[in-house]
Design a protein around this motif. Structure first.
Motif, short mmCIF file in Angstrom:
data_model
loop_
_atom_site.label_atom_id
_atom_site.label_comp_id
_atom_site.label_asym_id
_atom_site.label_seq_id
_atom_site.Cartn_x
_atom_site.Cartn_y
_atom_site.Cartn_z
N GLU A 108 3.90 4.75 0.80
CA GLU A 108 3.25 3.46 0.97
C GLU A 108 1.73 3.61 0.96
O GLU A 108 1.17 4.48 1.62
CB GLU A 108 3.71 2.82 2.29
N GLY A 109 1.08 2.75 0.19
CA GLY A 109 -0.37 2.76 0.12
C GLY A 109 -0.94 3.67 -0.95
O GLY A 109 -2.16 3.75 -1.10
N SER A 110 -0.09 4.37 -1.71
CA SER A 110 -0.58 5.31 -2.71
C SER A 110 -0.63 4.73 -4.11
O SER A 110 -1.05 5.41 -5.05
CB SER A 110 0.30 6.56 -2.73
N ASN A 170 -6.02 -1.22 -5.11
CA ASN A 170 -5.10 -0.43 -4.30
C ASN A 170 -4.08 -1.34 -3.62
O ASN A 170 -4.45 -2.31 -2.95
CB ASN A 170 -5.88 0.37 -3.27
N TRP A 171 -2.80 -1.04 -3.81
CA TRP A 171 -1.73 -1.82 -3.20
C TRP A 171 -1.40 -1.20 -1.85
O TRP A 171 -0.55 -0.33 -1.73
CB TRP A 171 -0.52 -1.83 -4.13
N CYS A 172 -2.09 -1.64 -0.82
CA CYS A 172 -1.90 -1.07 0.52
C CYS A 172 -2.37 -2.07 1.56
O CYS A 172 -3.10 -3.01 1.25
CB CYS A 172 -2.67 0.25 0.66
N HIS A 173 -1.94 -1.84 2.79
CA HIS A 173 -2.31 -2.73 3.88
C HIS A 173 -3.49 -2.12 4.64
O HIS A 173 -3.34 -1.54 5.72
CB HIS A 173 -1.12 -2.93 4.82
N LYS A 174 -4.69 -2.25 4.03
CA LYS A 174 -5.91 -1.76 4.64
C LYS A 174 -6.96 -2.85 4.52
O LYS A 174 -7.75 -2.89 3.57
CB LYS A 174 -6.38 -0.48 3.94
N ALA A 213 -8.62 -3.61 -1.91
CA ALA A 213 -7.26 -3.28 -1.49
C ALA A 213 -6.54 -4.57 -1.12
O ALA A 213 -7.10 -5.45 -0.47
CB ALA A 213 -7.26 -2.31 -0.32
N PRO A 227 -2.57 -6.05 0.26
CA PRO A 227 -1.21 -5.71 0.69
C PRO A 227 -0.13 -6.35 -0.19
O PRO A 227 1.04 -5.98 -0.09
CB PRO A 227 -1.14 -6.27 2.11
N CYS A 257 3.32 -4.32 0.36
CA CYS A 257 3.35 -2.87 0.18
C CYS A 257 4.42 -2.19 1.04
O CYS A 257 4.83 -1.07 0.74
CB CYS A 257 1.97 -2.27 0.48
N ASP A 258 4.88 -2.86 2.10
CA ASP A 258 5.95 -2.28 2.92
C ASP A 258 7.34 -2.72 2.49
O ASP A 258 8.33 -2.41 3.16
CB ASP A 258 5.72 -2.62 4.39
#
Length: 652
Positions: A286-288, A478-482, A488, A490, A501-502
């Protein structure tokens, strides 16, 4: 007959060259093809020639000619294929009856929807006069084909059952005509003979000029142009699409999910694209992952006919090499379809003035400024293909196949590190490597510009907020929860779905809003029919209503449930799955996944509120006690009949 060793060796080398040409076309020039794949093909080719050499299998007419063995190689490379029908076979009576039956079933459904509310009330309702329909005149009447419809639906929707009943009744009545069947049978044979002769034999064939119907889209005043052809032309284009799709489908990339030929009884759809995105997401932490999206600006309205013709010619050539030649008459019909429509002429010069005469603020958007960068005077160019036609959807695939090929080298050498998915003119790229993603995205954009298609320039966003969803094209992010990181997000969005992303998936906001509006519209249809406030706000009397208030509510409840989740049975909640055009079936990609159940609950509450609103109004009309009122209770009809119950996991 045995062949000499020298001829045997020469033939095998020819086969090898053909195999690599096949691999070059289907896997890309720089593809790293799995050894097992090459080994299986080589082994099969060697075995085939061995059987010919030792006279265990009859040889070809000319075994040294590679073209004679290309059909065998295509079968080896792509699996067994069904025999493609010729144009003469496609325009058979059986196929024409099948198409006409589906059209007649749609007419019946449309009339049923129009008369649903009218049947509730006998006063103050003006029944729309029915226009004569050519389809109805050449098939059995309703009171005949209804007898051929089975009583039990068996999980099928009414449109399918009616079409099959009409088809069966037509075949049986033509074989054994009754007293009143002579007229429509004569109409049928007259129509089919004229249609077949026009499509297959008429020199210099031309499609009739289509009628352009502006359809409201999005904000007030915006419209899109839908081209509607005559009955004959619709049938010809439908069969031509089937003819070309049988020959072209195997040439398309596996990354293309729209308007594909059925495989093993199932059709590839955007739900398969969502499943592939999930499968790719599970392979990486996740997040990469990095994502890029691109939106073509009005593909159907901005594609040039010369670009379509070049792509079509290339597909014809490749299909011929694969043993599926395209008849000259099919090419003539295809080019006639292109000549029948251009956006500047049919829309801007003809349909738009008529629309603005009725609604001065109405517009039909066309990207003239973007097209000026490709053409000196776009208004004089043959640009645009009809929206709403079956052939147009296939044109999107064959034109954008060149763009699919542009991403193949990177995908072939990085098979588990790059995902490319395209549904018609929507695309998405996903990769754990930002550099690889940027390179592939650049190749994609370059390929689009090479075929003179305008795109929304990719935007780079800062921190994630609501503006993210307003962007048409997005540069790699970036596909992430930040939330504190610039660039970025989510969430990603593709073909009506939004994936976090989760792994959480939900339906996009616009689609949910449209469904809420449809639920309200169905309730308003009942209220506007039964009640007439008039100038003084006085409601209509009970004498105007043909049914009791309980019957009216029962009809409304059945209509709301059927449109939302199909026709489930209380003892078999899954019986509504895949039963036709209901909302839950349209979003069946949610099933089996972690979804936002609050969206489903809100739809259930909306449906309950509208039912309670109609119930309160109807009961107030027939209340015996003066001044009494009905408390609008939001009823829950049970999990099998709810949005929530259709998508809720058994263990959640």
């Amino acid at each position: 007959m045995k062949i000499q060793l020298q001829t045997f060796t020469h033939t095998f080398r020819s086969l090898v060259r053909m195999i690599y040409r096949e691999l070059h076309f289907f896997w890309g020039p720089c593809a790293r093809v799995p050894k097992m794949y090459i080994g299986n093909v080589m082994h099969t080719a060697w075995s085939y020639l061995g059987r010919v050499a030792f006279a265990t299998q009859p040889p070809c007419d000319n075994p040294t000619d590679p073209s004679k063995l290309l059909a065998t190689i295509a079968t080896i490379s792509h699996g067994p294929q069904k025999t493609a029908l010729t144009l003469d076979q496609l325009f058979s009576d059986n196929n024409l009856i099948s198409i006409l039956s589906r059209m007649r079933a749609k007419v019946a459904k449309s009339r049923h929807n129009e008369e649903f509310a009218i049947r509730l009330c006998k006063a103050k309702i003006k029944v729309k006069s029915r226009k004569p329909n050519d389809v109805c005149e050449m098939l059995p009447p309703r009171n005949v084909w209804q007898k051929y419809r089975p009583r039990d639906r068996d999980g099928k929707n009414s449109l399918y059952l009616n079409a099959k009943a009409i088809e069966r009744a037509t075949h049986e009545r033509i074989s054994n005509p009754g007293e009143n069947d002579a007229k429509w049978i004569e109409h049928f044979y007259t129509f089919t003979r004229h249609l077949r002769n026009r499509a297959l034999n008429t020199p210099n064939f031309q499609f009739d000029k289509p009628t352009v119907l502006p359809k409201a889209k999005g904000k007030a005043g915006n419209h899109r142009a839908i081209a509607v052809y005559s009955l004959e032309d619709r049938i010809i284009s439908t069969l031509l699409t089937r003819y070309l799709r049988e020959r072209f489908d195997d040439l398309l990339s596996n990354s293309s999910y729209a308007y594909r030929e059925p495989k093993n009884g199932t059709c590839t759809s955007h739900h398969d694209a969502i499943d592939d995105i999930y499968a790719f997401h599970e392979k990486h932490p996740e997040g990469s992952l990095w994502v890029a999206e691109c939106d073509i600006r009005g593909f159907f309205d901005c594609i040039h006919h010369d670009v379509v013709k070049r792509a079509f010619s290339k597909f014809v050539s490749n299909a011929t090499k694969a043993g599926k030649s395209v008849e000259p008459r099919a090419k003539e019909l295809f080019y006639a379809y292109l000549q029948s429509y251009t956006f500047p002429k049919n829309v801007l010069r003809e349909a738009l003035p008529r629309l603005q005469a009725r609604s001065p603020n109405a517009t039909i958007k066309w990207h003239l400024d973007a097209l000026t960068g490709f053409y000196r005077n776009p208004m004089d160019e043959p640009i645009g293909i009809p929206q709403g036609g079956a052939i147009s959807n296939m044109i999107a695939n064959i034109v954008l196949h060149q763009v699919d090929i542009a991403t193949r080298p990177a995908r072939s050498s990085n098979r588990n590190r790059l995902l490319y998915a395209r549904y018609s003119d929507d695309m998405i790229l996903i990769s754990p490597s930002r550099k690889l993603l940027a390179h592939s995205f650049s190749s994609y954009l370059t390929a689009l510009r090479s075929i003179q298609l305008p795109v929304d320039e990719p935007e780079v966003f800062g921190k994630y907020d609501q503006k993210f969803w307003g962007m048409k094209s997005k540069a790699p992010y970036n596909w992430c929860h930040k939330p504190d990181i610039v660039g970025a997000s989510p969430w990603i969005g593709f073909v009506g779905y939004q994936i976090r992303c989760d792994g959480l998936i939900r339906i996009r906001k616009e689609s949910m809003q449209r469904q809420h509006e449809k639920i309200i519209a169905k309730a308003n249809e009942i209220l506007w029919t039964i009640f007439d406030k008039g100038t003084n706000g006085v409601r209509s009397t009970k004498a105007n209503v043909l049914v009791t208030w309980r019957q009216a509510l029962h009809r409304l409840k059945g209509r709301l449930i059927s449109a939302s989740v199909g026709r489930p049975k209380i003892y078999n909640p899954k019986s509504a799955q895949n039963t036709g055009p209901c909302w839950a079936n349209g979003f069946r990609g949610l099933k089996g996944k972690w979804i936002d159940l609050n969206q489903m609950r809100r739809l259930d509450r909306q449906r309950g509120r509208q039912f309670a609103r109609v119930k309160a109004a109807i009961i107030q009309l027939v209340t015996i006690a003066k001044g009494s009122s009905v408390k609008p209770d939001v009823r829950y009809h049970g999990a099998p009949f709810s949005y929530y119950g259709q998508f809720k996991k058994p263990d959640s």
